[in-house]
Design an enzyme around this catalytic site. Structure first.
Site, PDB file in Angstrom:
ATOM      1  N   ASP A  19       0.880  -1.519  -0.211  1.00 49.73           N
ATOM      2  CA  ASP A  19      -0.022   0.292   0.183  1.00 49.73           C
ATOM      3  C   ASP A  19       0.920   0.935   0.291  1.00 49.73           C
ATOM      4  O   ASP A  19       1.236   1.722   0.936  1.00 49.73           O
ATOM      5  CB  ASP A  19      -0.806  -0.052   1.404  1.00 49.73           C
ATOM      6  CG  ASP A  19      -1.880   1.250   1.259  1.00 49.73           C
ATOM      7  OD1 ASP A  19      -1.982   1.868   0.039  1.00 49.73           O
ATOM      8  OD2 ASP A  19      -2.601   1.192   2.477  1.00 49.73           O
TER       9      ASP A  19
ATOM     10  N   ASN B  16       3.435   4.651 -10.536  1.00 45.90           N
ATOM     11  CA  ASN B  16       2.172   5.035 -11.229  1.00 45.90           C
ATOM     12  C   ASN B  16       0.768   4.884 -10.337  1.00 45.90           C
ATOM     13  O   ASN B  16      -0.622   5.226 -10.639  1.00 45.90           O
ATOM     14  CB  ASN B  16       2.316   3.798 -12.591  1.00 45.90           C
ATOM     15  CG  ASN B  16       0.538   3.513 -13.045  1.00 45.90           C
ATOM     16  OD1 ASN B  16      -0.069   4.914 -14.218  1.00 45.90           O
ATOM     17  ND2 ASN B  16      -0.217   2.487 -12.813  1.00 45.90           N
TER      18      ASN B  16
ATOM     19  N   TYR C 178      -8.673  13.896  -6.613  1.00 44.80           N
ATOM     20  CA  TYR C 178      -8.586  13.357  -7.629  1.00 44.80           C
ATOM     21  C   TYR C 178      -7.663  14.663  -9.204  1.00 44.80           C
ATOM     22  O   TYR C 178      -6.263  14.435  -8.980  1.00 44.80           O
ATOM     23  CB  TYR C 178      -8.870  12.672  -8.838  1.00 44.80           C
ATOM     24  CG  TYR C 178      -8.571  12.351 -10.107  1.00 44.80           C
ATOM     25  CD1 TYR C 178      -7.111  10.963  -9.404  1.00 44.80           C
ATOM     26  CD2 TYR C 178      -8.179  12.506 -11.465  1.00 44.80           C
ATOM     27  CE1 TYR C 178      -6.266  10.610 -10.490  1.00 44.80           C
ATOM     28  CE2 TYR C 178      -7.302  11.636 -12.294  1.00 44.80           C
ATOM     29  CZ  TYR C 178      -6.620  10.853 -11.601  1.00 44.80           C
ATOM     30  OH  TYR C 178      -5.832   9.815 -12.715  1.00 44.80           O
TER      31      TYR C 178
ATOM     32  N   LYS D 242      -3.369  15.460  -9.119  1.00 46.20           N
ATOM     33  CA  LYS D 242      -2.468  14.966 -10.184  1.00 46.20           C
ATOM     34  C   LYS D 242      -2.318  16.427 -10.749  1.00 46.20           C
ATOM     35  O   LYS D 242      -1.384  16.728 -11.242  1.00 46.20           O
ATOM     36  CB  LYS D 242      -3.508  14.931 -11.508  1.00 46.20           C
ATOM     37  CG  LYS D 242      -3.485  13.366 -11.040  1.00 46.20           C
ATOM     38  CD  LYS D 242      -3.184  12.367 -11.184  1.00 46.20           C
ATOM     39  CE  LYS D 242      -2.877  10.544 -10.700  1.00 46.20           C
ATOM     40  NZ  LYS D 242      -2.233   9.846 -11.364  1.00 46.20           N
TER      41      LYS D 242
ATOM     42  N   LEU E 230      -8.337   9.619 -21.530  1.00 45.61           N
ATOM     43  CA  LEU E 230      -9.475   8.296 -21.162  1.00 45.61           C
ATOM     44  C   LEU E 230      -8.335   7.094 -21.758  1.00 45.61           C
ATOM     45  O   LEU E 230      -8.388   6.812 -23.061  1.00 45.61           O
ATOM     46  CB  LEU E 230     -10.630   8.476 -21.482  1.00 45.61           C
ATOM     47  CG  LEU E 230     -11.387   7.418 -20.914  1.00 45.61           C
ATOM     48  CD1 LEU E 230     -12.452   8.046 -20.982  1.00 45.61           C
ATOM     49  CD2 LEU E 230     -11.820   6.247 -22.207  1.00 45.61           C
TER      50      LEU E 230
END
Length: 252
Positions: free
Chosen positions: A59, A86, A150, A154, A182
């Site tokens: 984790d 990633n 989110y 980013k 996407l």
């Protein structure tokens, strides 16, 4: 094998984009360490190439578990040459409903893990005079999107990428980010199914915005990664590379 003898660590590697990164790195000859909160062992067995492969359950939002994973890599390989950050979580959040616990979880996994892994592996890269750090950003930062936690994370990934590039550039280490649009991975499609439009509608809507009129696939990101970790990219650092079929025509 351009990466023969190099060791690459990829987080969020059990499936989707992270696994595509592992496939390309392994095919190019690297030793590959796949790190994921899900057990990546079975996926690792299917990787191509003749380099060593290792799957680690971790984790990355937990600093103590990151320390354990780092220790395992250093004990086995001595250093990490290529770090691909990633791993990410992407729950839908808005101002009225986001909790501080969820906010912190998103930042811990999406941002702080990058710092922890980079801090751990940069000394070995410096000593070798060569290193590659590639982070997964997102084209969401340039869109009218209301996904609060989110999107913020980013944007921070992009800023952290540039900050690390500034600090490490004189050590033979490049730091860049790949910003997908996407990509129809299982994780993304599962997220879409619980939040409104059909997956077909979402993919069609995004494809219509692209210059290249086909859906993005994980291998598109793997191809970009192969360039950024190669010696051909040794004069490329601090960049946010949008790999999205032409949706994004300006970088940020």
């Amino acid at each position: 094998m351009a990466l023969d003898g190099k060791t690459a660590v990829v987080t969020g590697a059990a499936r989707g984009i992270g696994y595509a990164y592992c496939q390309r790195l392994a095919a190019d000859g690297a030793n590959v360490v796949a790190v994921d909160i899900e057990d990546p062992t079975a996926a690792v067995r299917e990787l191509p190439g003749g380099g060593d492969k290792l799957g680690l359950v971790c984790d990355v939002g937990d600093p103590s578990r990151v320390d354990t994973a780092v220790g395992t890599v250093l004990d086995r390989y001595g250093r990490c040459d290529i770090l691909v950050n990633n791993a990410g979580v992407f729950p839908f959040t808005d101002l009225d409903h986001v909790t501080i616990e969820l906010w912190r979880r998103v930042q811990a996994v999406n941002v702080e893990a990058i710092l922890l892994f980079a801090r751990a592996f940069a000394p070995g890269m410096r000593a070798a005079g060569w290193g590659r750090i590639v982070n997964t950003g997102s084209g969401i930062t340039l869109m009218q999107n209301r996904d609060l936690a989110y999107m913020t994370s980013k944007g921070t990934v992009h800023a952290l990428t540039r900050a690390l590039a500034n600090e490490l550039g004189d050590s033979g280490i490049t730091v860049n980010a790949i910003a997908p649009g996407l990509v129809a991975t299982d994780g993304f499609l599962g997220r879409v199914r619980t939040n409104g439009p059909s997956t077909e509608e979402v993919i069609a809507r995004m494809t219509a915005m692209q210059t290249i009129k086909r859906p993005s696939v994980p291998a598109d990101l793997g191809n970009a990664l192969a360039f950024l970790v190669s010696d051909d990219a040794d004069f490329v650092t601090g960049q946010i590379l949008h790999v999205d079929g032409g949706v994004t025509r300006t970088g940020a």
